[in-house]
Enzyme design. Structure first.
Site: not given
Ligand code: NAP
Length: 272
Positions: A63, A100
């Site tokens: 992305k 998104d």
């Molecule tokens: P990303 O860029 O990797 O960000 C992950 C986020 O989760 C960061 O804020 C990270 O914190 C936090 N995190 C991960 N592990 C953690 C832990 N053990 N304790 C505390 N915080 C933690 O991922 P993303 O693309 O934003 O996606 C995040 C989620 O949203 C995923 O589950 C994805 O499947 C979902 N999502 C859903 C949709 C939908 O259409 N429904 C769309 C996009 C994403 P740090 O910054 O501290 O690492």
């Protein structure tokens, strides 16, 4: 032809959604998973126009990296810093978009009819790619104050700086205070997702009138949503955002706004 480029990509449910809509709208086409390694991303994107592809979605890990290989990146995608939809223009230029933000807001509006953006502060847990899209969406919708809470505080501060006015940062340890008067609580971390561990935040001080939206969709009923529902909060699950962002990509490519039907939700739900 349309599709989704990722690595890996076979788990994606987007082909099911888009092929359903292609059929429902009598469009002669197909949407396929396209496994492409990071090394081959540029070559794959270069070949899209020659293959007659109308557009593609991008997923992990492409992305952000794809932005360097596109002719145009629209304002929304540039602000978010990620592209999830590419349009192949008639002159073969590649245009990057991000659906998104739009998908998040459309779903929230459709699922929580009483929620008014201007009514009060919103809290976003997370500061990753999805949180960025949501923060800009809420800011543009007129939410007066956005509180960003993230494990890595520097990432939240960076996002607050990009969004600007009305964005505040709080530590995870301060979340109890930060939720006190919010009208919307969004989990935009990967916590709550199968195999990732739970959010483990206490909702004790959250007003029961607040909407709780978890964007994790696997499982559909996360422990956060169960906790919120049990104390009387309105809850919104992550499938809606997924469907609405996909719907907007489809509309961008084909000029038709496909329907999100109960039949489609049923078709998708067993895979979640
Ligand atoms: P990303 O860029 O990797 O960000 C992950 C986020 O989760 C960061 O804020 C990270 O914190 C936090 N995190 C991960 N592990 C953690 C832990 N053990 N304790 C505390 N915080 C933690 O991922 P993303 O693309 O934003 O996606 C995040 C989620 O949203 C995923 O589950 C994805 O499947 C979902 N999502 C859903 C949709 C939908 O259409 N429904 C769309 C996009 C994403 P740090 O910054 O501290 O690492």
């Amino acid at each position: 032809m349309t599709g989704i480029i990722g690595w890996p990509v076979n788990h994606s449910i987007s082909p099911r959604l888009h092929n359903y809509w292609l059929g429902k709208n009598d469009i002669n086409g197909v949407y396929i998973p396209l496994p492409v390694t990071p090394r081959e991303l540029q070559a794959a994107l270069k070949g899209l126009a020659a293959l007659g592809v109308r557009g593609v979605n991008l997923t992990i890990p492409h992305k952000e990296a794809a932005m360097d290989h596109l002719d145009i990146v629209d304002h929304t995608a540039r602000r978010i810093g990620a592209v999830n939809t590419i349009v192949v223009r008639e002159n073969h230029d590649l245009e990057g978009r991000n659906t998104d933000s739009h998908g998040f807001l459309e779903n929230l509006r459709a699922s929580a009819l009483d929620w008014q953006p201007s009514a009060g502060p919103a809290l976003i847990l997370g500061a990753g790619g999805a949180a960025r899209a949501i923060a800009f969406a809420l800011c543009d919708a007129g939410v007066p104050e956005i509180r960003l809470v993230n494990r890595t505080i520097a990432r939240a501060e960076q996002l607050a700086e990009s969004v600007g006015v009305g964005c505040k940062v709080a530590k995870l340890s301060e979340i109890n205070m930060a939720v006190e008067d919010v009208t919307l609580f969004v989990n935009a971390t990967s916590l709550g997702m199968e195999g990732q561990g739970d959010t483990e935040v206490s909702l004790e001080n959250l007003p029961t009138s607040a909407v709780v939206n978890d964007i994790v969709y696997k499982p559909l009923r996360t422990s956060l949503l169960r906790q919120a529902q049990n104390r009387g909060n309105k809850v919104v699950d992550g499938l809606g955002m997924l469907l609405h962002q996909a719907r907007y990509s489809f509309e961008i490519w084909f000029g038709v706004k496909p329907e999100i039907t109960t039949e489609l939700r049923r078709l998708i739900s067993p895979n979640l």
